[in-house]
Design a protein around this motif. Structure first.
Motif, short mmCIF file in Angstrom:
data_model
loop_
_atom_site.label_atom_id
_atom_site.label_comp_id
_atom_site.label_asym_id
_atom_site.label_seq_id
_atom_site.Cartn_x
_atom_site.Cartn_y
_atom_site.Cartn_z
N SER A 1 45.67 -26.21 31.00
CA SER A 1 45.23 -25.17 31.93
C SER A 1 46.04 -25.31 33.21
N GLY B 1 43.12 -20.93 31.75
CA GLY B 1 43.57 -21.39 30.44
C GLY B 1 44.51 -20.39 29.79
N SER C 1 40.69 -22.64 37.76
CA SER C 1 41.69 -22.95 36.74
C SER C 1 41.81 -21.78 35.77
#
Length: 184
Positions: free
Chosen positions: A81, A153, A151
């Motif tokens: 990520s 992904g 974050s």
């Protein structure tokens, strides 16, 4: 080698010898993107801790890097990520000033996400742009779609952008900035 005659090239090899290492791979990704954008030359050096990684046509570019293979476990494919957290403070290398922001924000105009794919990885594969998967996303898209998310992904990234080849970074960054330019 005598301690009187230190070699800068030997130091560089010692510091950056393992390009699979997360920090070194990230530095290489910044350089890779900077070379694709034509904003790096041999007289420059990288500005550590600046609010963004590169400047292109007076716009700020943030480069995020990850790799499926890690130095400490090269044959295992790691889940990856990218950190995209907003921040309340920025530092400008050009003016040597810190700025505090009332609301957290992302400081770049465009993000370039760089995923090094091979497992296991080695220096030659890191140094080859063909082994990188690259996405370009305008910061306004990150802000609208992800808000304060910290974050990002790969699955969600693929929903936001289509991967581009290394030679396509400049065109994708221009599109992310809403600009069209003729390139030589």
């Amino acid at each position: 080698m005598s301690p009187d005659r230190l070699s800068l090239d030997a130091f560089r090899r010692w510091v950056l010898g393992d390009l699979v290492d997360n920090r070194n791979r990230g530095l290489f990704a910044e350089w890779l993107v900077g070379m694709a954008l034509g904003v790096i030359d041999e007289t420059m050096s990288r500005q550590e801790w600046d609010a963004y990684d590169l400047q292109y046509r007076n716009k700020k570019i943030e480069v995020k890097a990850a790799g499926r293979s890690q130095s400490w476990n090269p044959n295992h494919s790691a889940r990856t990520s990218f950190g995209i957290a907003q921040k309340k403070m920025s530092w400008s290398a050009a003016t040597d000033t810190f700025t505090h922001h009332d609301q957290p924000q992302r400081f770049a105009d465009v993000y370039v996400f760089c995923m090094h794919e091979p497992v296991p990885a080695d220096n030659a594969k890191v140094a080859d742009p063909a082994y990188w998967q690259l996405w370009v996303v305008a910061t306004k898209v990150l802000d609208q779609e992800l808000g304060s998310q910290k974050s990002l992904g790969i699955n969600r990234l693929n929903q936001l952008a289509t991967p581009v080849p290394w030679r396509g970074i400049r065109e994708a960054v221009d599109a992310g900035l809403g600009e069209a330019h003729d390139h030589e």
